[in-house]
Scaffold this motif. Structure first.
Motif, PDB file in Angstrom:
ATOM      1  N   GLN A   1       6.740   3.002  -9.477  1.00 39.46           N
ATOM      2  CA  GLN A   1       6.324   4.273 -10.048  1.00 39.46           C
ATOM      3  C   GLN A   1       4.806   4.335 -10.158  1.00 39.46           C
ATOM      4  N   HIS A   2       4.208   3.210 -10.553  1.00 44.72           N
ATOM      5  CA  HIS A   2       2.747   3.151 -10.623  1.00 44.72           C
ATOM      6  C   HIS A   2       2.137   3.372  -9.246  1.00 44.72           C
ATOM      7  N   LEU A   3       2.721   2.749  -8.214  1.00 48.81           N
ATOM      8  CA  LEU A   3       2.227   2.936  -6.852  1.00 48.81           C
ATOM      9  C   LEU A   3       2.350   4.399  -6.442  1.00 48.81           C
ATOM     10  N   CYS A   4       3.454   5.026  -6.820  1.00 45.03           N
ATOM     11  CA  CYS A   4       3.640   6.447  -6.523  1.00 45.03           C
ATOM     12  C   CYS A   4       2.523   7.279  -7.149  1.00 45.03           C
ATOM     13  N   ASP A   5       2.172   6.960  -8.395  1.00 43.81           N
ATOM     14  CA  ASP A   5       1.094   7.678  -9.072  1.00 43.81           C
ATOM     15  C   ASP A   5      -0.234   7.492  -8.346  1.00 43.81           C
ATOM     16  N   VAL A   6      -0.497   6.261  -7.929  1.00 44.82           N
ATOM     17  CA  VAL A   6      -1.758   5.969  -7.238  1.00 44.82           C
ATOM     18  C   VAL A   6      -1.846   6.744  -5.925  1.00 44.82           C
ATOM     19  N   LEU A   7      -0.717   6.850  -5.218  1.00 44.71           N
ATOM     20  CA  LEU A   7      -0.709   7.524  -3.916  1.00 44.71           C
ATOM     21  C   LEU A   7      -0.795   9.037  -4.023  1.00 44.71           C
ATOM     22  N   ALA A   8      -0.854   9.555  -5.251  1.00 42.50           N
ATOM     23  CA  ALA A   8      -1.090  10.994  -5.417  1.00 42.50           C
ATOM     24  C   ALA A   8      -2.423  11.388  -4.780  1.00 42.50           C
ATOM     25  N   ASP A   9      -3.347  10.440  -4.721  1.00 44.38           N
ATOM     26  CA  ASP A   9      -4.597  10.636  -3.979  1.00 44.38           C
ATOM     27  C   ASP A   9      -4.477   9.824  -2.690  1.00 44.38           C
ATOM     28  N   PRO A  10      -4.141  10.460  -1.573  1.00 47.01           N
ATOM     29  CA  PRO A  10      -3.907   9.707  -0.329  1.00 47.01           C
ATOM     30  C   PRO A  10      -5.181   9.291   0.396  1.00 47.01           C
ATOM     31  N   ALA A  11      -6.336   9.718  -0.085  1.00 50.02           N
ATOM     32  CA  ALA A  11      -7.580   9.493   0.655  1.00 50.02           C
ATOM     33  C   ALA A  11      -7.858   8.016   0.952  1.00 50.02           C
ATOM     34  N   PRO A  12      -7.724   7.085  -0.030  1.00 50.16           N
ATOM     35  CA  PRO A  12      -8.008   5.677   0.291  1.00 50.16           C
ATOM     36  C   PRO A  12      -7.091   5.116   1.378  1.00 50.16           C
ATOM     37  N   VAL A  13      -5.810   5.450   1.316  1.00 51.27           N
ATOM     38  CA  VAL A  13      -4.876   4.959   2.327  1.00 51.27           C
ATOM     39  C   VAL A  13      -5.191   5.571   3.689  1.00 51.27           C
ATOM     40  N   GLU A  14      -5.525   6.849   3.704  1.00 49.72           N
ATOM     41  CA  GLU A  14      -5.864   7.504   4.968  1.00 49.72           C
ATOM     42  C   GLU A  14      -7.119   6.891   5.577  1.00 49.72           C
ATOM     43  N   ARG A  15      -8.099   6.592   4.727  1.00 50.47           N
ATOM     44  CA  ARG A  15      -9.318   5.939   5.227  1.00 50.47           C
ATOM     45  C   ARG A  15      -8.989   4.559   5.789  1.00 50.47           C
ATOM     46  N   ALA A  16      -8.150   3.808   5.063  1.00 51.52           N
ATOM     47  CA  ALA A  16      -7.752   2.481   5.533  1.00 51.52           C
ATOM     48  C   ALA A  16      -7.028   2.574   6.867  1.00 51.52           C
ATOM     49  N   GLY A  17      -6.142   3.570   7.008  1.00 53.43           N
ATOM     50  CA  GLY A  17      -5.419   3.737   8.261  1.00 53.43           C
ATOM     51  C   GLY A  17      -6.348   3.959   9.436  1.00 53.43           C
ATOM     52  N   ARG A  18      -7.389   4.762   9.214  1.00 55.21           N
ATOM     53  CA  ARG A  18      -8.360   5.015  10.293  1.00 55.21           C
ATOM     54  C   ARG A  18      -9.116   3.741  10.655  1.00 55.21           C
ATOM     55  N   LEU A  19      -9.508   2.983   9.647  1.00 55.74           N
ATOM     56  CA  LEU A  19     -10.244   1.743   9.905  1.00 55.74           C
ATOM     57  C   LEU A  19      -9.398   0.754  10.708  1.00 55.74           C
ATOM     58  N   LEU A  20      -8.138   0.617  10.332  1.00 55.35           N
ATOM     59  CA  LEU A  20      -7.257  -0.343  10.996  1.00 55.35           C
ATOM     60  C   LEU A  20      -6.921   0.121  12.409  1.00 55.35           C
ATOM     61  N   ALA A  21      -6.674   1.421  12.570  1.00 53.18           N
ATOM     62  CA  ALA A  21      -6.346   1.960  13.887  1.00 53.18           C
ATOM     63  C   ALA A  21      -7.505   1.790  14.855  1.00 53.18           C
ATOM     64  N   GLY A  22      -8.721   1.842  14.339  1.00 49.82           N
ATOM     65  CA  GLY A  22      -9.895   1.782  15.213  1.00 49.82           C
ATOM     66  C   GLY A  22     -10.361   0.390  15.559  1.00 49.82           C
ATOM     67  N   SER A  23      -9.744  -0.640  14.986  1.00 48.10           N
ATOM     68  CA  SER A  23     -10.179  -2.013  15.250  1.00 48.10           C
ATOM     69  C   SER A  23      -9.413  -2.598  16.425  1.00 48.10           C
ATOM     70  N   ARG A  24     -10.133  -3.081  17.440  1.00 50.38           N
ATOM     71  CA  ARG A  24      -9.534  -3.718  18.617  1.00 50.38           C
ATOM     72  C   ARG A  24     -10.220  -5.058  18.842  1.00 50.38           C
ATOM     73  N   PRO A  25      -9.585  -6.167  18.557  1.00 46.99           N
ATOM     74  CA  PRO A  25      -8.248  -6.345  17.998  1.00 46.99           C
ATOM     75  C   PRO A  25      -8.218  -6.088  16.493  1.00 46.99           C
ATOM     76  N   LEU A  26      -7.024  -6.217  15.904  1.00 48.70           N
ATOM     77  CA  LEU A  26      -6.856  -6.059  14.466  1.00 48.70           C
ATOM     78  C   LEU A  26      -6.347  -7.371  13.872  1.00 48.70           C
ATOM     79  N   PRO A  27      -7.216  -8.147  13.204  1.00 47.65           N
ATOM     80  CA  PRO A  27      -6.756  -9.360  12.526  1.00 47.65           C
ATOM     81  C   PRO A  27      -6.088  -9.003  11.195  1.00 47.65           C
ATOM     82  N   VAL A  28      -4.977  -9.669  10.901  1.00 46.46           N
ATOM     83  CA  VAL A  28      -4.214  -9.444   9.667  1.00 46.46           C
ATOM     84  C   VAL A  28      -4.071 -10.777   8.955  1.00 46.46           C
ATOM     85  N   LEU A  29      -4.706 -10.889   7.791  1.00 46.67           N
ATOM     86  CA  LEU A  29      -4.783 -12.156   7.063  1.00 46.67           C
ATOM     87  C   LEU A  29      -3.833 -12.169   5.866  1.00 46.67           C
ATOM     88  N   GLY A  30      -3.142 -13.291   5.702  1.00 41.38           N
ATOM     89  CA  GLY A  30      -2.311 -13.496   4.521  1.00 41.38           C
ATOM     90  C   GLY A  30      -1.922 -14.958   4.442  1.00 41.38           C
TER      91      GLY A  30
END
Length: 281
Positions: free
Chosen positions: A107-136
């Protein structure tokens, strides 16, 4: 602030303050116990966060209050009418409580996503990286592998970095030399020192770091250009991470929006999978 969840209200209260590692620990604890926070004494909060009682007082002062009683009074004033300390232990067993805690995290995540701008910005950054490293690393390795598995269906070059050691910096170097501009990171407790060091190194090499972490006050925050918090559950022996996993899928959706050929790639994969008989229908 009455129209959002207790955790969301606390996150906004803490934003913009320069907190010490101990104070971030207290803030993280309060977010995880958001429904109880207005009713906890300073001693109780100190015990839950694993800090000293004076640290709780200094934390309240750092937020601009005269002391902890003033902070607690403020939290009670902004809490929705009828809010009381949770007595879930009387009605639910420990397994049910863990599920209810995850529902609150979602529910908290749902509240945070009421503003989609950060996720949309992140999506653009990740889509534009060639290659895309994913760390975990360690506890976050499964999140990185899951993200990488699906990302590879729509992104031409995804490189999952799920093992530490001396080769980790080499693999970041390799991705950077190949043209990477961003790095996706999943960071979960307990936070490995190697993750923090890897993010610092990645930024030194010019990569933009997008991080999904359990809290905006996680140790990786200072080494992330864009941090997206998703709370974890800690009621069981091992943490539950439904919200970080879902946020990862949301990021994948945002990344697809930034890849014009994403749908074509998915359709091509389905055709190949059917020809090879990959799945039992």
């Amino acid at each position: 602030m009455s129209g959002s969840s207790p955790a969301a209200r606390l996150q906004r209260l803490f934003e913009g303050h320069r907190l010490t590692p101990t104070q971030r620990r207290i803030a993280h604890c309060m977010v995880r116990r958001a429904a109880d926070a207005p009713f906890l004494s300073s001693v109780e909060l100190a015990e839950l966060a694993g800090v000293s009682q004076p640290s709780v007082t200094r934390f309240a002062v750092a937020l601009g209050f005269d002391g902890y009683p003033a902070l607690r009074r403020h939290l009670r004033e902004v809490a929705p009418a009828g809010t009381e300390p949770e007595e879930a232990g009387e009605a639910y067993n420990e397994y049910q409580q863990a599920v209810r805690a995850e529902i609150e995290n979602l529910q908290h995540l749902c509240d945070v996503l009421a503003d989609p701008a950060p996720v949309e910005r992140a999506g653009r950054l990740l889509a534009g990286s060639r290659p895309l490293p994913v760390l975990g690393l360690r506890a976050a390795s499964s999140q990185a592998r899951g993200f990488g598995y699906f990302a590879a269906k729509v992104h031409p070059d995804v490189r999952v970095l799920d093992e530490g050691g001396s080769m980790l910096a080499d693999r970041i170097d390799s991705a950077r030399r190949a043209g990477a501009t961003a790095l996706m990171c999943f960071a979960l407790p307990r936070h490995p020192r190697e993750t923090v060091d890897a993010l610092a190194y990645a930024r030194d090499q010019g990569l933009t770091v997008v991080t999904v972490a359990d809290s905006a006050f996680a140790p990786v925050a200072h080494h992330s250009d864009l941090l997206l918090p998703a709370a974890i559950g800690s009621g069981l022996s091992f943490d539950t991470v439904c919200a970080p996993m879902l946020l990862g899928r949301v990021l994948l959706e945002a990344m697809c929006d930034g890849l014009p050929d994403a749908q074509a790639r998915l359709e091509e994969f389905d055709v190949r999978a059917a020809a090879r008989g990959l799945f039992v229908e």
